[in-house]
Enzyme design. Structure first.
Site, PDB file in Angstrom:
ATOM      1  N   ASP A 107       4.021   1.710  -1.307  1.00  8.34           N
ATOM      2  CA  ASP A 107       4.590   2.734  -0.433  1.00  8.34           C
ATOM      3  C   ASP A 107       4.644   4.099  -1.124  1.00  8.34           C
ATOM      4  O   ASP A 107       4.760   4.178  -2.348  1.00  8.34           O
ATOM      5  CB  ASP A 107       6.013   2.298  -0.017  1.00  8.34           C
ATOM      6  CG  ASP A 107       6.510   3.054   1.210  1.00  8.34           C
ATOM      7  OD1 ASP A 107       5.701   3.692   1.904  1.00  8.34           O
ATOM      8  OD2 ASP A 107       7.737   2.990   1.474  1.00  8.34           O
ATOM      9  N   GLY A 158       2.152   8.986   1.667  1.00  5.86           N
ATOM     10  CA  GLY A 158       2.378  10.176   2.492  1.00  5.86           C
ATOM     11  C   GLY A 158       3.175  11.224   1.731  1.00  5.86           C
ATOM     12  O   GLY A 158       2.841  12.418   1.753  1.00  5.86           O
ATOM     13  N   HIS A 215      -3.426   8.374   0.863  1.00  6.88           N
ATOM     14  CA  HIS A 215      -3.957   7.007   0.991  1.00  6.88           C
ATOM     15  C   HIS A 215      -5.195   6.837   0.112  1.00  6.88           C
ATOM     16  O   HIS A 215      -5.372   5.812  -0.545  1.00  6.88           O
ATOM     17  CB  HIS A 215      -4.302   6.701   2.447  1.00  6.88           C
ATOM     18  CG  HIS A 215      -3.122   6.742   3.379  1.00  6.88           C
ATOM     19  ND1 HIS A 215      -1.931   6.125   3.085  1.00  6.88           N
ATOM     20  CD2 HIS A 215      -2.952   7.327   4.596  1.00  6.88           C
ATOM     21  CE1 HIS A 215      -1.073   6.323   4.084  1.00  6.88           C
ATOM     22  NE2 HIS A 215      -1.667   7.055   5.001  1.00  6.88           N
ATOM     23  N   LEU A 250      -8.437 -14.421 -10.452  1.00  6.00           N
ATOM     24  CA  LEU A 250      -7.258 -13.821  -9.809  1.00  6.00           C
ATOM     25  C   LEU A 250      -7.419 -13.972  -8.300  1.00  6.00           C
ATOM     26  O   LEU A 250      -8.486 -13.692  -7.756  1.00  6.00           O
ATOM     27  CB  LEU A 250      -7.159 -12.330 -10.150  1.00  6.00           C
ATOM     28  CG  LEU A 250      -6.076 -11.551  -9.384  1.00  6.00           C
ATOM     29  CD1 LEU A 250      -4.674 -11.918  -9.890  1.00  6.00           C
ATOM     30  CD2 LEU A 250      -6.278 -10.040  -9.525  1.00  6.00           C
ATOM     31  N   ARG A 298       8.525  -2.864  -4.952  1.00  6.87           N
ATOM     32  CA  ARG A 298       8.307  -1.849  -3.911  1.00  6.87           C
ATOM     33  C   ARG A 298       8.293  -0.491  -4.589  1.00  6.87           C
ATOM     34  O   ARG A 298       9.201  -0.163  -5.361  1.00  6.87           O
ATOM     35  CB  ARG A 298       9.372  -1.868  -2.817  1.00  6.87           C
ATOM     36  CG  ARG A 298       9.038  -0.812  -1.741  1.00  6.87           C
ATOM     37  CD  ARG A 298       9.831  -0.951  -0.478  1.00  6.87           C
ATOM     38  NE  ARG A 298       9.328   0.000   0.525  1.00  6.87           N
ATOM     39  CZ  ARG A 298       9.328  -0.198   1.824  1.00  6.87           C
ATOM     40  NH1 ARG A 298       9.788  -1.319   2.312  1.00  6.87           N
ATOM     41  NH2 ARG A 298       8.863   0.721   2.656  1.00  6.87           N
TER      42      ARG A 298
HETATM   43  C1  IPE Z   1       5.637  -0.725   4.469  1.00 11.31           C
HETATM   44  O1  IPE Z   1       5.682   0.665   4.326  1.00 11.31           O
HETATM   45  C2  IPE Z   1       4.257  -1.175   4.815  1.00 11.31           C
HETATM   46  C3  IPE Z   1       3.246  -0.976   3.766  1.00 11.31           C
HETATM   47  C4  IPE Z   1       3.459  -0.512   2.589  1.00 11.31           C
HETATM   48  C5  IPE Z   1       1.923  -1.355   4.137  1.00 11.31           C
HETATM   49  P1  IPE Z   1       6.161   1.604   5.531  1.00 11.31           P
HETATM   50  O2  IPE Z   1       6.098   2.975   5.017  1.00 11.31           O
HETATM   51  O3  IPE Z   1       5.399   1.280   6.750  1.00 11.31           O
HETATM   52  O4  IPE Z   1       7.660   1.107   5.729  1.00 11.31           O
HETATM   53  P2  IPE Z   1       8.929   1.874   6.293  1.00 11.31           P
HETATM   54  O5  IPE Z   1       8.546   2.448   7.614  1.00 11.31           O
HETATM   55  O6  IPE Z   1       9.280   2.930   5.309  1.00 11.31           O
HETATM   56  O7  IPE Z   1       9.986   0.814   6.371  1.00 11.31           O
HETATM   57  C1  IPE Z   2       2.093   3.514   2.216  1.00 12.09           C
HETATM   58  O1  IPE Z   2       2.352   4.863   2.203  1.00 12.09           O
HETATM   59  C2  IPE Z   2       0.815   3.158   2.930  1.00 12.09           C
HETATM   60  C3  IPE Z   2       1.023   2.552   4.257  1.00 12.09           C
HETATM   61  C4  IPE Z   2       2.164   2.184   4.772  1.00 12.09           C
HETATM   62  C5  IPE Z   2      -0.158   2.351   5.068  1.00 12.09           C
HETATM   63  P1  IPE Z   2       3.027   5.623   3.418  1.00 12.09           P
HETATM   64  O2  IPE Z   2       1.967   6.121   4.320  1.00 12.09           O
HETATM   65  O3  IPE Z   2       4.067   4.770   4.082  1.00 12.09           O
HETATM   66  O4  IPE Z   2       3.726   6.843   2.662  1.00 12.09           O
HETATM   67  P2  IPE Z   2       5.160   7.451   2.918  1.00 12.09           P
HETATM   68  O5  IPE Z   2       6.142   6.323   2.914  1.00 12.09           O
HETATM   69  O6  IPE Z   2       5.109   8.149   4.229  1.00 12.09           O
HETATM   70  O7  IPE Z   2       5.375   8.384   1.761  1.00 12.09           O
HETATM   71 MG    MG Z   3       6.035   4.492   3.777  1.00  8.59          MG
END
Ligand code: IPE
Ligand code: IPE
Ligand code: MG
Length: 248
Positions: free
Chosen positions: A26, A29, A43, A137, A194
Protein backbone atom coordinates in the site's frame (compact mmCIF):
# COMPACT_ATOMS: atom_id res chain seq x y z
CA UNK A 1 21.93 2.01 9.38
CA UNK A 2 22.47 -1.69 8.65
CA UNK A 3 22.23 -2.68 4.99
CA UNK A 4 20.30 -5.66 3.62
CA UNK A 5 23.30 -8.01 3.70
CA UNK A 6 23.98 -7.26 7.38
CA UNK A 7 20.32 -7.75 8.25
CA UNK A 8 20.33 -11.05 6.37
CA UNK A 9 23.24 -12.35 8.44
CA UNK A 10 21.53 -11.20 11.65
CA UNK A 11 18.41 -13.09 10.55
CA UNK A 12 20.43 -16.25 10.03
CA UNK A 13 21.85 -15.95 13.56
CA UNK A 14 18.37 -15.47 15.02
CA UNK A 15 17.09 -18.69 13.50
CA UNK A 16 13.99 -19.64 11.59
CA UNK A 17 12.68 -17.33 8.93
CA UNK A 18 8.90 -17.25 8.45
CA UNK A 19 7.77 -19.91 6.02
CA UNK A 20 5.06 -17.71 4.51
CA UNK A 21 5.20 -13.91 4.32
CA UNK A 22 2.18 -11.94 3.06
CA UNK A 23 2.29 -8.26 2.14
CA UNK A 24 -0.44 -5.65 1.64
CA UNK A 25 1.42 -3.41 -0.81
CA UNK A 26 0.00 0.00 0.00
CA UNK A 27 0.96 3.66 -0.51
CA UNK A 28 1.68 3.98 -4.23
CA UNK A 29 -0.77 6.85 -4.61
CA UNK A 30 0.70 8.82 -1.70
CA UNK A 31 4.22 8.20 -3.00
CA UNK A 32 3.21 9.78 -6.33
CA UNK A 33 1.30 12.63 -4.69
CA UNK A 34 4.33 13.57 -2.58
CA UNK A 35 6.15 14.10 -5.89
CA UNK A 36 3.23 15.86 -7.61
CA UNK A 37 3.03 12.93 -10.04
CA UNK A 38 -0.06 11.05 -11.27
CA UNK A 39 -1.02 7.97 -9.21
CA UNK A 40 -0.07 5.44 -11.95
CA UNK A 41 3.55 6.62 -11.66
CA UNK A 42 3.43 5.41 -8.06
CA UNK A 43 2.09 2.05 -9.21
CA UNK A 44 4.87 1.77 -11.78
CA UNK A 45 7.52 2.44 -9.15
CA UNK A 46 5.83 -0.16 -6.95
CA UNK A 47 6.83 -2.82 -9.51
CA UNK A 48 10.48 -2.34 -8.53
CA UNK A 49 9.59 -3.12 -4.96
CA UNK A 50 7.91 -6.34 -6.07
CA UNK A 51 11.15 -7.38 -7.74
CA UNK A 52 13.16 -6.44 -4.65
CA UNK A 53 11.00 -8.41 -2.20
CA UNK A 54 10.87 -11.46 -4.49
CA UNK A 55 14.67 -11.48 -4.66
CA UNK A 56 14.92 -10.81 -0.93
CA UNK A 57 12.52 -13.66 -0.18
CA UNK A 58 14.53 -16.08 -2.29
CA UNK A 59 17.75 -15.07 -0.60
CA UNK A 60 16.24 -15.40 2.87
CA UNK A 61 14.86 -18.86 2.10
CA UNK A 62 11.18 -17.96 2.45
CA UNK A 63 8.95 -20.65 0.97
CA UNK A 64 5.80 -18.70 0.16
CA UNK A 65 5.35 -14.99 -0.62
CA UNK A 66 1.82 -13.64 -1.00
CA UNK A 67 1.32 -10.15 -2.41
CA UNK A 68 -1.98 -8.25 -2.35
CA UNK A 69 -1.83 -6.40 -5.66
CA UNK A 70 -5.45 -5.46 -6.43
CA UNK A 71 -8.53 -5.92 -4.30
CA UNK A 72 -12.07 -6.68 -5.37
CA UNK A 73 -12.94 -3.24 -3.97
CA UNK A 74 -10.22 -1.61 -6.09
CA UNK A 75 -12.46 -2.17 -9.17
CA UNK A 76 -14.39 0.84 -7.83
CA UNK A 77 -11.47 3.21 -8.47
CA UNK A 78 -11.66 5.56 -11.50
CA UNK A 79 -11.63 3.60 -14.77
CA UNK A 80 -8.40 5.29 -15.84
CA UNK A 81 -6.55 4.08 -12.74
CA UNK A 82 -7.95 0.54 -13.07
CA UNK A 83 -6.84 0.48 -16.72
CA UNK A 84 -3.35 1.68 -15.75
CA UNK A 85 -3.08 -1.04 -13.09
CA UNK A 86 -4.19 -3.75 -15.51
CA UNK A 87 -1.72 -2.65 -18.14
CA UNK A 88 1.05 -2.56 -15.51
CA UNK A 89 0.14 -6.10 -14.50
CA UNK A 90 0.54 -7.20 -18.08
CA UNK A 91 3.82 -5.29 -18.40
CA UNK A 92 5.15 -6.80 -15.16
CA UNK A 93 4.45 -10.30 -16.47
CA UNK A 94 6.00 -9.58 -19.89
CA UNK A 95 9.08 -8.15 -18.29
CA UNK A 96 9.61 -10.57 -15.42
CA UNK A 97 8.29 -13.95 -16.59
CA UNK A 98 11.58 -15.37 -17.92
CA UNK A 99 13.58 -14.05 -14.99
CA UNK A 100 11.10 -15.44 -12.47
CA UNK A 101 11.19 -18.82 -14.17
CA UNK A 102 15.00 -18.87 -14.14
CA UNK A 103 15.00 -17.94 -10.44
CA UNK A 104 12.69 -20.87 -9.72
CA UNK A 105 9.65 -18.80 -8.79
CA UNK A 106 6.27 -20.50 -9.19
CA UNK A 107 3.70 -17.78 -9.83
CA UNK A 108 0.03 -18.23 -9.00
CA UNK A 109 -2.87 -15.79 -9.11
CA UNK A 110 -5.70 -15.85 -6.60
CA UNK A 111 -8.90 -13.85 -6.88
CA UNK A 112 -11.87 -13.38 -9.19
CA UNK A 113 -9.77 -13.73 -12.31
CA UNK A 114 -12.72 -13.99 -14.67
CA UNK A 115 -13.07 -10.22 -14.23
CA UNK A 116 -9.70 -9.69 -15.96
CA UNK A 117 -9.88 -8.99 -19.65
CA UNK A 118 -7.87 -9.37 -22.84
CA UNK A 119 -4.11 -9.00 -22.59
CA UNK A 120 -3.96 -9.01 -18.78
CA UNK A 121 -5.96 -12.25 -18.58
CA UNK A 122 -3.78 -13.87 -21.24
CA UNK A 123 -0.56 -12.75 -19.55
CA UNK A 124 -1.73 -14.22 -16.25
CA UNK A 125 -2.46 -17.58 -17.85
CA UNK A 126 0.88 -17.55 -19.64
CA UNK A 127 3.08 -16.91 -16.60
CA UNK A 128 1.20 -19.44 -14.47
CA UNK A 129 1.81 -22.12 -17.11
CA UNK A 130 5.42 -21.04 -17.69
CA UNK A 131 6.41 -21.22 -14.02
CA UNK A 132 4.26 -24.15 -12.88
CA UNK A 133 7.33 -26.43 -12.72
CA UNK A 134 9.29 -24.06 -10.42
CA UNK A 135 9.64 -24.83 -6.72
CA UNK A 136 12.17 -22.52 -5.05
CA UNK A 137 9.68 -19.80 -4.07
CA UNK A 138 5.91 -19.89 -4.38
CA UNK A 139 4.69 -16.40 -5.30
CA UNK A 140 0.96 -15.84 -4.83
CA UNK A 141 -0.37 -12.69 -6.47
CA UNK A 142 -3.79 -11.69 -5.16
CA UNK A 143 -5.65 -9.84 -7.89
CA UNK A 144 -9.36 -8.99 -7.89
CA UNK A 145 -9.35 -10.62 -4.46
CA UNK A 146 -11.60 -10.08 -1.47
CA UNK A 147 -11.54 -12.31 1.57
CA UNK A 148 -15.26 -12.14 2.38
CA UNK A 149 -16.14 -13.16 -1.19
CA UNK A 150 -13.63 -16.00 -0.90
CA UNK A 151 -15.25 -17.20 2.33
CA UNK A 152 -18.75 -16.96 0.86
CA UNK A 153 -17.50 -19.11 -2.02
CA UNK A 154 -16.24 -21.65 0.51
CA UNK A 155 -19.63 -21.64 2.31
CA UNK A 156 -21.37 -22.28 -1.02
CA UNK A 157 -19.03 -25.20 -1.69
CA UNK A 158 -19.66 -26.62 1.77
CA UNK A 159 -23.42 -26.52 1.16
CA UNK A 160 -23.06 -28.12 -2.28
CA UNK A 161 -20.82 -30.87 -0.90
CA UNK A 162 -23.19 -31.57 1.98
CA UNK A 163 -26.13 -31.72 -0.43
CA UNK A 164 -24.28 -34.05 -2.78
CA UNK A 165 -23.24 -36.25 0.12
CA UNK A 166 -19.45 -35.79 -0.24
CA UNK A 167 -19.19 -33.87 3.07
CA UNK A 168 -20.75 -34.68 6.41
CA UNK A 169 -21.67 -31.41 8.12
CA UNK A 170 -20.78 -32.86 11.51
CA UNK A 171 -17.17 -33.35 10.41
CA UNK A 172 -16.72 -29.81 9.03
CA UNK A 173 -13.63 -28.40 10.71
CA UNK A 174 -10.98 -25.74 10.07
CA UNK A 175 -9.13 -27.96 7.60
CA UNK A 176 -12.28 -28.93 5.65
CA UNK A 177 -13.32 -25.26 5.39
CA UNK A 178 -9.78 -24.18 4.48
CA UNK A 179 -9.77 -26.77 1.67
CA UNK A 180 -12.64 -24.86 0.05
CA UNK A 181 -10.83 -21.50 0.06
CA UNK A 182 -8.68 -20.24 -2.83
CA UNK A 183 -5.61 -20.82 -0.64
CA UNK A 184 -6.18 -24.54 -0.29
CA UNK A 185 -2.85 -26.32 0.18
CA UNK A 186 -1.01 -23.09 1.10
CA UNK A 187 0.13 -22.81 4.74
CA UNK A 188 -1.28 -19.82 6.65
CA UNK A 189 0.96 -16.72 6.61
CA UNK A 190 3.40 -16.50 9.53
CA UNK A 191 3.98 -12.79 8.99
CA UNK A 192 1.73 -10.17 7.41
CA UNK A 193 3.31 -6.84 6.50
CA UNK A 194 1.30 -3.77 5.57
CA UNK A 195 3.14 -0.80 4.16
CA UNK A 196 2.26 2.92 4.29
CA UNK A 197 1.35 2.90 7.98
CA UNK A 198 -2.33 1.95 7.57
CA UNK A 199 -3.48 -0.15 10.48
CA UNK A 200 -6.11 -2.29 8.80
CA UNK A 201 -6.50 -5.53 6.89
CA UNK A 202 -8.70 -4.26 4.01
CA UNK A 203 -10.37 -7.63 3.33
CA UNK A 204 -7.16 -9.65 2.88
CA UNK A 205 -6.94 -13.30 4.02
CA UNK A 206 -9.27 -12.86 7.01
CA UNK A 207 -9.57 -16.58 7.72
CA UNK A 208 -5.93 -17.38 7.07
CA UNK A 209 -4.37 -14.73 9.36
CA UNK A 210 -6.05 -15.93 12.57
CA UNK A 211 -2.63 -16.40 14.23
CA UNK A 212 -0.39 -14.48 11.86
CA UNK A 213 2.09 -11.94 13.28
CA UNK A 214 1.36 -8.41 12.01
CA UNK A 215 3.95 -5.82 11.06
CA UNK A 216 2.93 -2.32 10.00
CA UNK A 217 5.68 -0.49 8.14
CA UNK A 218 5.44 3.29 7.73
CA UNK A 219 7.32 3.04 4.42
CA UNK A 220 5.29 3.64 1.24
CA UNK A 221 5.33 0.61 -1.07
CA UNK A 222 7.55 2.13 -3.83
CA UNK A 223 10.22 2.78 -1.16
CA UNK A 224 9.97 -0.73 0.33
CA UNK A 225 12.81 -3.09 -0.54
CA UNK A 226 14.96 -5.94 0.67
CA UNK A 227 16.15 -4.04 3.73
CA UNK A 228 12.63 -3.22 4.88
CA UNK A 229 11.59 -6.85 4.33
CA UNK A 230 14.47 -8.07 6.47
CA UNK A 231 13.69 -5.54 9.22
CA UNK A 232 10.18 -6.95 9.41
CA UNK A 233 11.50 -10.52 9.55
CA UNK A 234 13.99 -9.63 12.30
CA UNK A 235 11.13 -8.14 14.31
CA UNK A 236 9.10 -11.31 13.71
CA UNK A 237 11.96 -13.48 14.93
CA UNK A 238 11.86 -11.73 18.32
CA UNK A 239 8.22 -12.54 18.91
CA UNK A 240 6.76 -15.27 21.03
CA UNK A 241 3.97 -17.05 19.13
CA UNK A 242 1.73 -18.69 21.71
CA UNK A 243 -1.36 -19.70 19.70
CA UNK A 244 -3.46 -19.27 22.81
CA UNK A 245 -1.27 -21.48 24.96
CA UNK A 246 1.03 -20.54 27.85
CA UNK A 247 4.66 -19.87 27.06
CA UNK A 248 6.95 -22.63 28.36
C1 IPE B 1 -5.49 -2.63 -0.01
O1 IPE B 1 -5.14 -1.29 -0.22
C2 IPE B 1 -5.46 -3.38 -1.30
C3 IPE B 1 -4.13 -3.54 -1.90
C4 IPE B 1 -3.02 -3.15 -1.39
C5 IPE B 1 -4.12 -4.22 -3.16
P1 IPE B 1 -6.26 -0.16 -0.40
O2 IPE B 1 -5.52 1.10 -0.56
O3 IPE B 1 -7.21 -0.56 -1.45
O4 IPE B 1 -7.00 -0.23 1.01
P2 IPE B 1 -7.79 0.88 1.81
O5 IPE B 1 -8.81 1.45 0.88
O6 IPE B 1 -6.81 1.90 2.25
O7 IPE B 1 -8.38 0.14 2.98
C1 IPE C 1 -1.55 0.34 -3.37
O1 IPE C 1 -1.39 1.71 -3.41
C2 IPE C 1 -1.88 -0.26 -4.71
C3 IPE C 1 -3.29 -0.67 -4.85
C4 IPE C 1 -4.19 -0.69 -3.91
C5 IPE C 1 -3.70 -1.10 -6.17
P1 IPE C 1 -2.61 2.72 -3.38
O2 IPE C 1 -3.04 3.01 -4.76
O3 IPE C 1 -3.70 2.22 -2.48
O4 IPE C 1 -1.92 4.01 -2.73
P2 IPE C 1 -2.51 4.98 -1.64
O5 IPE C 1 -3.00 4.15 -0.50
O6 IPE C 1 -3.60 5.76 -2.29
O7 IPE C 1 -1.34 5.83 -1.24
MG1 MG D 1 -4.09 2.44 -0.51
Amino acid sequence: MADAAELLSQMRVHGAVPRHVAIIMDGNGRWARERMLPRPVGHRNGMKSVRAVVEGAIEAGIEVLSLFAFSKENWQRPAIEVAALMSLLEEYIQREADELESQGVQVRFLGELDRLQGPAAQAVERIVAQTAHCSRLKLNLFVSYGSRAEMLGAVRRVVQDVQSGTLNLATLDDAAFGDRLLTTGIPDPDLLIRTSGEQRISNFLLWQIAYTELFISPVLWPDFGRRELYEAILDYQKRDRRFGRVAV
